[in-house]
Write a protein that holds these residues in place. Structure first.
Motif, mmCIF file in Angstrom:
data_model
loop_
_atom_site.group_PDB
_atom_site.id
_atom_site.type_symbol
_atom_site.label_atom_id
_atom_site.label_comp_id
_atom_site.label_asym_id
_atom_site.label_seq_id
_atom_site.Cartn_x
_atom_site.Cartn_y
_atom_site.Cartn_z
ATOM 1 N N ASP A 58 0.694 -1.197 -0.073
ATOM 2 C CA ASP A 58 -0.016 -0.041 -0.073
ATOM 3 C C ASP A 58 0.978 1.249 0.038
ATOM 4 O O ASP A 58 0.473 2.239 -1.002
ATOM 5 C CB ASP A 58 -0.879 -0.091 1.248
ATOM 6 C CG ASP A 58 -1.987 -1.024 1.250
ATOM 7 O OD1 ASP A 58 -2.364 -1.671 0.048
ATOM 8 O OD2 ASP A 58 -2.808 -1.428 2.152
ATOM 9 N N SER A 59 2.007 1.209 0.956
ATOM 10 C CA SER A 59 2.858 2.397 0.913
ATOM 11 C C SER A 59 3.552 2.719 -0.586
ATOM 12 O O SER A 59 3.679 3.929 -0.805
ATOM 13 C CB SER A 59 3.666 2.358 1.853
ATOM 14 O OG SER A 59 4.927 1.518 1.753
ATOM 15 N N SER A 104 8.417 6.933 -3.224
ATOM 16 C CA SER A 104 9.203 8.070 -3.737
ATOM 17 C C SER A 104 9.019 9.314 -2.974
ATOM 18 O O SER A 104 9.577 10.210 -3.072
ATOM 19 C CB SER A 104 8.899 8.321 -5.248
ATOM 20 O OG SER A 104 7.268 8.400 -5.416
ATOM 21 N N SER A 105 7.972 9.195 -1.885
ATOM 22 C CA SER A 105 7.457 10.375 -1.041
ATOM 23 C C SER A 105 8.453 10.482 0.029
ATOM 24 O O SER A 105 8.608 11.390 0.578
ATOM 25 C CB SER A 105 6.079 10.245 -0.715
ATOM 26 O OG SER A 105 5.879 9.084 -0.070
ATOM 27 N N SER A 119 -1.767 3.828 0.797
ATOM 28 C CA SER A 119 -1.784 3.811 2.407
ATOM 29 C C SER A 119 -2.320 4.886 3.036
ATOM 30 O O SER A 119 -2.354 6.073 2.687
ATOM 31 C CB SER A 119 -0.320 3.941 2.904
ATOM 32 O OG SER A 119 -0.261 3.705 4.252
ATOM 33 N N THR A 120 -3.300 5.003 4.130
ATOM 34 C CA THR A 120 -3.760 5.842 4.957
ATOM 35 C C THR A 120 -2.710 5.902 6.161
ATOM 36 O O THR A 120 -3.261 6.897 6.946
ATOM 37 C CB THR A 120 -5.258 5.589 4.998
ATOM 38 O OG1 THR A 120 -5.318 4.242 5.871
ATOM 39 C CG2 THR A 120 -6.115 5.358 4.058
ATOM 40 N N SER A 121 -1.809 5.111 6.265
ATOM 41 C CA SER A 121 -1.096 5.175 7.494
ATOM 42 C C SER A 121 -0.061 6.445 7.149
ATOM 43 O O SER A 121 0.199 7.021 6.394
ATOM 44 C CB SER A 121 -0.201 3.916 7.502
ATOM 45 O OG SER A 121 -1.031 2.945 7.771
ATOM 46 N N PRO A 122 0.388 7.158 8.535
ATOM 47 C CA PRO A 122 1.401 8.081 8.137
ATOM 48 C C PRO A 122 2.510 7.641 7.544
ATOM 49 O O PRO A 122 3.019 6.390 7.616
ATOM 50 C CB PRO A 122 1.647 8.606 9.942
ATOM 51 C CG PRO A 122 0.697 8.032 10.480
ATOM 52 C CD PRO A 122 -0.144 6.910 9.661
ATOM 53 N N ARG A 123 3.337 8.498 6.621
ATOM 54 C CA ARG A 123 4.319 8.078 5.922
ATOM 55 C C ARG A 123 5.639 8.844 6.389
ATOM 56 O O ARG A 123 5.577 9.731 7.125
ATOM 57 C CB ARG A 123 4.119 8.532 4.241
ATOM 58 C CG ARG A 123 3.165 7.851 3.718
ATOM 59 C CD ARG A 123 3.086 8.166 2.236
ATOM 60 N NE ARG A 123 1.858 7.670 1.684
ATOM 61 C CZ ARG A 123 1.367 8.187 0.582
ATOM 62 N NH1 ARG A 123 1.840 9.162 0.002
ATOM 63 N NH2 ARG A 123 0.247 7.584 0.175
#
Length: 92
Positions: free
Chosen positions: A26-27, A68-69, A32-36
């Motif tokens: 997901d990330s 990539s973020s 992903s809705t989780s913090p990155r």
């Protein structure tokens, strides 16, 4: 939670692995809705090792195996001399 049996431990580990694999997918796919992580700092013993890490990170970003973020920095031990455990971390 009490003591787990061997089978319960195996089921727990398999489920944990599956959950974490899905979080990873997901990330990198942007779902992903989780913090990155904004920044990931990796320490190396010397500049040669740091450059090898940078090349691997760049290849993995290009291959979409890392998000990539996230900005990745590789910091070698100061002066190319291994200070010991924590030298590059202190420098970072």
């Amino acid at each position: 939670m009490g003591i787990m049996t061997m089978n319960e431990q195996q089921i727990y580990l398999v489920q944990s692995y599956q959950n974490n694999w899905q979080y990873y997918l997901d990330s990198i796919l942007g779902r992903s809705t989780s913090p990155r992580w904004d920044l990931c700092i990796i320490t190396a013993s010397n500049e040669d090792q740091a450059e090898a890490y940078r090349l691997q990170i760049d290849q993995r970003i290009k291959s979409k195996l890392l998000p990539s973020s996230t900005k990745f920095l590789v910091i070698p031990d100061p002066g190319g001399k291994r200070v010991g455990s924590g030298g590059a971390t202190l420098n970072a």
